[in-house]
Design a protein around this motif. Structure first.
Motif, short mmCIF file in Angstrom:
data_model
loop_
_atom_site.label_atom_id
_atom_site.label_comp_id
_atom_site.label_asym_id
_atom_site.label_seq_id
_atom_site.Cartn_x
_atom_site.Cartn_y
_atom_site.Cartn_z
N SER A 85 39.12 35.39 13.95
CA SER A 85 40.14 35.76 12.97
C SER A 85 40.63 34.53 12.22
CB SER A 85 41.32 36.44 13.66
OG SER A 85 42.32 36.75 12.72
N ALA A 86 40.93 34.72 10.94
CA ALA A 86 41.49 33.65 10.12
C ALA A 86 42.95 33.94 9.77
CB ALA A 86 40.67 33.47 8.84
N CYS A 87 43.54 34.96 10.43
CA CYS A 87 44.94 35.29 10.19
C CYS A 87 45.52 35.94 11.44
CB CYS A 87 45.09 36.22 8.97
SG CYS A 87 44.26 37.80 9.17
N ASP A 88 46.82 36.05 11.48
CA ASP A 88 47.49 36.56 12.68
C ASP A 88 47.11 37.99 13.03
OD1 ASP A 88 48.77 34.14 13.00
OD2 ASP A 88 50.61 34.78 11.99
N ASP A 89 46.88 38.81 12.02
CA ASP A 89 46.61 40.23 12.25
C ASP A 89 45.13 40.54 12.46
OD1 ASP A 89 49.29 40.86 12.02
OD2 ASP A 89 49.18 41.11 9.85
N GLY A 90 44.28 39.53 12.45
CA GLY A 90 42.86 39.76 12.65
C GLY A 90 42.18 40.29 11.40
N TRP A 91 40.99 40.86 11.59
CA TRP A 91 40.27 41.41 10.45
C TRP A 91 39.59 42.72 10.83
CZ3 TRP A 91 37.84 38.23 13.82
CH2 TRP A 91 36.46 38.36 14.03
N ARG A 92 39.55 43.62 9.87
CA ARG A 92 38.88 44.92 10.03
C ARG A 92 37.68 44.93 9.11
NH1 ARG A 92 39.84 49.91 7.60
NH2 ARG A 92 41.68 49.02 6.58
N TYR A 93 36.51 45.31 9.65
CA TYR A 93 35.30 45.18 8.84
C TYR A 93 34.27 46.21 9.24
CZ TYR A 93 33.38 42.43 12.83
OH TYR A 93 32.96 42.00 14.07
N ARG A 94 33.32 46.42 8.34
CA ARG A 94 32.17 47.30 8.57
C ARG A 94 30.90 46.51 8.28
NH1 ARG A 94 33.31 52.83 8.67
NH2 ARG A 94 35.44 53.38 8.04
N MET A 95 29.85 46.78 9.09
CA MET A 95 28.58 46.11 8.89
C MET A 95 27.45 47.11 9.04
SD MET A 95 29.27 42.78 8.52
CE MET A 95 27.64 42.05 8.77
N ILE A 96 26.32 46.81 8.39
CA ILE A 96 25.07 47.49 8.66
C ILE A 96 24.03 46.43 8.96
CG2 ILE A 96 24.46 47.58 6.19
CD1 ILE A 96 22.96 50.22 6.83
N TYR A 97 23.24 46.65 10.02
CA TYR A 97 22.18 45.74 10.41
C TYR A 97 20.84 46.44 10.17
CZ TYR A 97 26.02 43.24 12.53
OH TYR A 97 27.21 42.58 12.72
N ILE A 98 19.97 45.76 9.43
CA ILE A 98 18.71 46.37 9.01
C ILE A 98 17.54 45.46 9.41
CG2 ILE A 98 17.40 47.33 7.08
CD1 ILE A 98 20.01 47.56 5.52
N ASP A 99 16.64 46.00 10.21
CA ASP A 99 15.45 45.26 10.61
C ASP A 99 14.63 44.88 9.37
OD1 ASP A 99 13.42 44.74 12.97
OD2 ASP A 99 12.30 45.70 11.35
N PRO A 100 14.10 43.65 9.30
CA PRO A 100 13.36 43.22 8.10
C PRO A 100 12.20 44.13 7.74
CG PRO A 100 13.80 41.35 9.52
CD PRO A 100 14.22 42.57 10.28
#
Length: 276
Positions: A85-100
């Motif tokens: 985290s870069a802030c006190d409240d943390g971070w909320r995020y979404r990711m997709i991982y795709i095989d090459p």
């Protein structure tokens, strides 16, 4: 007694994964993290996602980045990285991982790669985040497949195709990296790795860290945990997986897996099998 609890120490922190039977080589991930600092790890897949709130700090290819809200993150396969985290409240995020290989198949292009790891642009990040949420909530294979192609179409202008990445030039440490990946369950000695690069252990360790920005042990653990993640996703037991990737026991696997992926092996298996 469990070494790592099934939930994060901070009750606000959550991590969830999804796999789909009709989309091999694709993994969805969404999380809110405020206290965890992820150790160096790799997905050996394209990792593309958005910061929906808060801010993340991460190290990637030797550089430090801070990703605020509405940032788009683009990581190439087989790149070790961290996260906190870069802030006190943390971070909320979404990711997709795709095989090459799956990326090549889906797009018809060859050798996608991203020259930028971070871009902060609400006009790109918001629609990408909305499509990731839509794919997560989709009720049919057709809807998921269609949404995935919309995601890739949105990313195409930011990707480069058909050109080798600058970092892929042959290097004396490539043999060391390959040795680590191919000998996950074997005891590894620093002097043996140094011999592969024709260096003394002292000069090898300094040069290796300068080149890859991690120690040989950190790289080996990243490879072990990624292999463990793949085996767990196939339904193998945690005890069997731990032994096959060279970890001491199931407790060792649980600690190391949680430190790198923010979730215990058991919860990861439940999530990916429930989503199929």
């Amino acid at each position: 007694m469990k070494v790592v609890p099934d939930v994060f120490p901070c009750e606000q922190d959550r991590a969830q994964f999804q796999h789909f039977a009709e989309l091999p080589g694709i993994e969805l991930y969404q999380a809110h993290i405020s206290r965890y600092a992820f150790e160096p790890h790799t997905h050996e897949a394209f990792g593309i996602g958005t910061i929906e709130s808060g801010a993340q700090r991460f190290r990637y290819r030797g550089a430090n980045y801070t990703a605020p809200q509405h940032s788009l993150i683009m990581m190439n396969p087989d790149e070790l990285h961290t996260g906190e985290s870069a802030c006190d409240d943390g971070w909320r995020y979404r990711m997709i991982y795709i095989d090459p290989q799956e990326m090549d198949r889906l797009t018809g292009d060859r050798h996608w790669w991203f020259s930028e790891a971070l871009r902060t642009d609400v006009r790109l990040a918001q629609p990408f985040s909305q499509l990731l949420a839509q794919m997560w909530q989709a009720e049919t294979a057709l809807e998921r497949e269609s949404t995935l192609l919309e995601l890739l179409e949105l990313m195409r202008p930011l990707a480069r195709q058909g050109e080798p990445r600058p970092a892929e030039a042959t290097h004396r440490f490539d043999a060391v990296r390959d040795y680590l990946r191919e000998n996950l369950a074997e005891p590894v000695r620093l002097e043996d790795l140094a011999a592969l690069a024709s260096l003394s252990p002292w000069h090898f360790l300094r040069s290796f860290k300068q080149h890859f920005h991690v120690t040989p042990h950190q790289m080996l653990m990243a490879f072990r945990l990624f292999a463990a993640k793949q085996q767990l996703a196939r339904g193998e037991s945690a005890a069997t997986v731990a032994a096959s990737v060279g970890l001491t026991d199931q407790a060792h696997l649980t600690r190391a897996f949680a430190h790198r992926y923010g979730i215990t092996p058991g919860r990861y298996q439940k999530q990916v099998f429930h989503s199929r």
